[in-house]
Scaffold this motif. Structure first.
Motif, PDB file in Angstrom:
ATOM      1  N   VAL A 157       0.854  -1.196   0.000  1.00 22.15           N
ATOM      2  CA  VAL A 157       0.000   0.000   0.000  1.00 22.15           C
ATOM      3  C   VAL A 157       0.885   1.239   0.000  1.00 22.15           C
ATOM      4  O   VAL A 157       2.097   1.154   0.200  1.00 22.15           O
ATOM      5  CB  VAL A 157      -0.936   0.030   1.232  1.00 22.15           C
ATOM      6  N   GLU A 158       0.259   2.389  -0.216  1.00 17.58           N
ATOM      7  CA  GLU A 158       0.959   3.669  -0.121  1.00 17.58           C
ATOM      8  C   GLU A 158       0.665   4.290   1.243  1.00 17.58           C
ATOM      9  O   GLU A 158      -0.397   4.048   1.822  1.00 17.58           O
ATOM     10  CB  GLU A 158       0.479   4.628  -1.219  1.00 17.58           C
ATOM     11  N   PHE A 159       1.602   5.096   1.721  1.00 12.97           N
ATOM     12  CA  PHE A 159       1.398   5.788   2.993  1.00 12.97           C
ATOM     13  C   PHE A 159       1.591   7.285   2.837  1.00 12.97           C
ATOM     14  O   PHE A 159       2.455   7.750   2.079  1.00 12.97           O
ATOM     15  CB  PHE A 159       2.387   5.291   4.050  1.00 12.97           C
ATOM     16  N   SER A 160       0.801   8.018   3.582  1.00 14.39           N
ATOM     17  CA  SER A 160       1.000   9.459   3.690  1.00 14.39           C
ATOM     18  C   SER A 160       2.234   9.724   4.542  1.00 14.39           C
ATOM     19  O   SER A 160       2.887   8.793   5.029  1.00 14.39           O
ATOM     20  CB  SER A 160      -0.212  10.103   4.371  1.00 14.39           C
ATOM     21  N   GLY A 161       2.514  10.990   4.740  1.00  9.66           N
ATOM     22  CA  GLY A 161       3.546  11.351   5.693  1.00  9.66           C
ATOM     23  C   GLY A 161       3.108  10.990   7.112  1.00  9.66           C
ATOM     24  O   GLY A 161       1.961  10.579   7.348  1.00  9.66           O
ATOM     25  N   VAL A 162       3.987  11.162   8.054  1.00  6.51           N
ATOM     26  CA  VAL A 162       3.731  10.778   9.446  1.00  6.51           C
ATOM     27  C   VAL A 162       2.728  11.732  10.097  1.00  6.51           C
ATOM     28  O   VAL A 162       2.862  12.947  10.000  1.00  6.51           O
ATOM     29  CB  VAL A 162       5.046  10.799  10.247  1.00  6.51           C
ATOM     30  N   TYR A 163       1.713  11.159  10.757  1.00  7.24           N
ATOM     31  CA  TYR A 163       0.801  12.013  11.519  1.00  7.24           C
ATOM     32  C   TYR A 163       0.865  11.738  13.027  1.00  7.24           C
ATOM     33  O   TYR A 163       0.267  12.470  13.815  1.00  7.24           O
ATOM     34  CB  TYR A 163      -0.642  11.906  11.002  1.00  7.24           C
ATOM     35  N   LEU A 164       1.628  10.704  13.422  1.00  6.54           N
ATOM     36  CA  LEU A 164       1.783  10.418  14.848  1.00  6.54           C
ATOM     37  C   LEU A 164       3.001   9.539  15.062  1.00  6.54           C
ATOM     38  O   LEU A 164       3.268   8.630  14.267  1.00  6.54           O
ATOM     39  CB  LEU A 164       0.538   9.704  15.392  1.00  6.54           C
ATOM     40  N   VAL A 276      -2.669  18.111   2.946  1.00 12.82           N
ATOM     41  CA  VAL A 276      -3.657  18.307   4.011  1.00 12.82           C
ATOM     42  C   VAL A 276      -2.974  18.242   5.380  1.00 12.82           C
ATOM     43  O   VAL A 276      -3.209  19.088   6.252  1.00 12.82           O
ATOM     44  CB  VAL A 276      -4.782  17.252   3.915  1.00 12.82           C
ATOM     45  N   LEU A 277      -2.122  17.236   5.577  1.00 12.05           N
ATOM     46  CA  LEU A 277      -1.446  17.085   6.866  1.00 12.05           C
ATOM     47  C   LEU A 277      -0.557  18.289   7.173  1.00 12.05           C
ATOM     48  O   LEU A 277      -0.530  18.778   8.318  1.00 12.05           O
ATOM     49  CB  LEU A 277      -0.613  15.804   6.871  1.00 12.05           C
ATOM     50  N   GLU A 278       0.174  18.772   6.182  1.00 13.42           N
ATOM     51  CA  GLU A 278       1.033  19.926   6.415  1.00 13.42           C
ATOM     52  C   GLU A 278       0.214  21.160   6.764  1.00 13.42           C
ATOM     53  O   GLU A 278       0.604  21.966   7.611  1.00 13.42           O
ATOM     54  CB  GLU A 278       1.917  20.187   5.199  1.00 13.42           C
ATOM     55  N   GLN A 279      -0.942  21.290   6.140  1.00  7.30           N
ATOM     56  CA  GLN A 279      -1.814  22.416   6.463  1.00  7.30           C
ATOM     57  C   GLN A 279      -2.341  22.302   7.892  1.00  7.30           C
ATOM     58  O   GLN A 279      -2.404  23.297   8.629  1.00  7.30           O
ATOM     59  CB  GLN A 279      -2.974  22.492   5.477  1.00  7.30           C
TER      60      GLN A 279
END
Length: 310
Positions: A157-164, A276-279
């Protein structure tokens, strides 16, 4: 539904628990050797904290033609795979019978970014062991379930950047001294199936006690059927708050990073999510959500950093 605290008869056994697991929890017959896990799929070395460069902001409701986000917009709702039993992250509110928590609010922010409306969303509850399956099978658009980014999973799968960011720790009865898996040699340790903690227990001298739903581990520990529960500290805290007789112990160093998972090949969606996460980090929304749901249990924290490239 939320799991109510059980009052099992063997809860005081702690790390010295000797009772054998019941068939409800253990994947093998009592007295039989633990199952041998297949080795992880070969994967090149990677940096789990690195992701694709975020896309430039796009006006909500005007997703680019031909993009993954446009397909979601045209459908009219974002479909998200989540848990339903992990308090603070994703669990049903006793008052409103709606899912709530950090992962739920994070998912709503993605829906807001696509539609301009955080309620244009459909949640599908899934056990931890099916998180990759539902993406491969196209059952959901993304999974938000405190999912650890690993090099092996990045092949599927693909992953977004780290959120936690998180540590791997142990949930045990109070005053039980456990610092590592070596302290649990020969004893059953409860883990969710098809997870990183399951593999680590299987590779140690402790015994695997795998369950489909992580909340089953709480009951198993309360009944004295396992000596400890082993998983991410954030998830353990959600279990600990349901029983004051338990505590979270062990290493506190960050060992794992969490990301939003999406189907393989949807790199445009990954770049969108990273934007979105960076925002959310820059406008303080990430901090608001963390402080609302996790600060009391996990302590203060700042938004995690992702290295971008490509």
């Amino acid at each position: 539904m939320l799991l109510t605290t059980a009052c099992g008869t063997g809860g005081s056994g702690g790390a010295d628990a000797r009772s054998e697991p019941s068939a409800r929890f253990t994947p093998v017959e009592v007295g039989k050797p633990d199952p041998v896990l297949a080795p992880p799929a070969p994967a090149p070395a990677c940096d789990p904290s690195r992701s694709l460069t975020p896309a430039a902001p796009v006006r909500a409701g005007a997703m680019p033609a031909g993009s993954t986000m446009r397909a979601i917009q045209d459908r009219g709702r974002l479909v998200v795979g989540v848990d339903q039993n992990t308090r603070m992250f994703a669990a049903r509110s006793l008052e409103r019978e709606e899912l709530e928590g950090f992962d739920i609010d994070l998912s709503r922010e993605v829906a807001r970014a696509i539609f301009g409306d955080p309620d244009r969303i459909q949640f599908k509850t899934i056990p931890p062991g099916r998180r990759i399956d539902v993406l491969v099978n196209g059952e959901v658009d993304m999974v938000v379930d405190a999912m650890t980014i690993t090099c092996e999973r990045m092949q599927q799968v693909e992953f977004s950047g780290v959120y936690l960011e998180d540590a791997l720790r142990f949930l045990v009865p109070r005053k039980t001294k456990v610092a590592s898996l070596a302290d649990l040699a020969g004893k059953y340790v409860c883990v969710s199936s098809n997870t990183t903690p399951e593999r680590r227990v299987a590779e140690s001298k402790a015994r695997v006690y795998a369950v489909a739903d992580r909340t089953d581990c709480l009951v198993a520990l309360q009944e004295g059927r396992v000596a400890a529960v082993y998983t991410n500290a954030s998830l353990l805290e959600s279990l600990r708050e349901q029983d004051p007789r338990l505590e979270v112990v062990g290493p506190t160093a960050v060992e794992e990073v969490k990301g939003i998972a999406v189907p393989k090949g949807q790199t445009d969606f990954v770049r969108f999510l990273n934007g979105v996460l960076e925002q959310l980090k820059s406008n303080n929304r990430w901090q608001e959500l963390y402080d609302k749901w996790l600060r009391a249990a996990l302590g203060p924290a700042k938004p995690p950093t992702t290295t971008y490239g490509g």
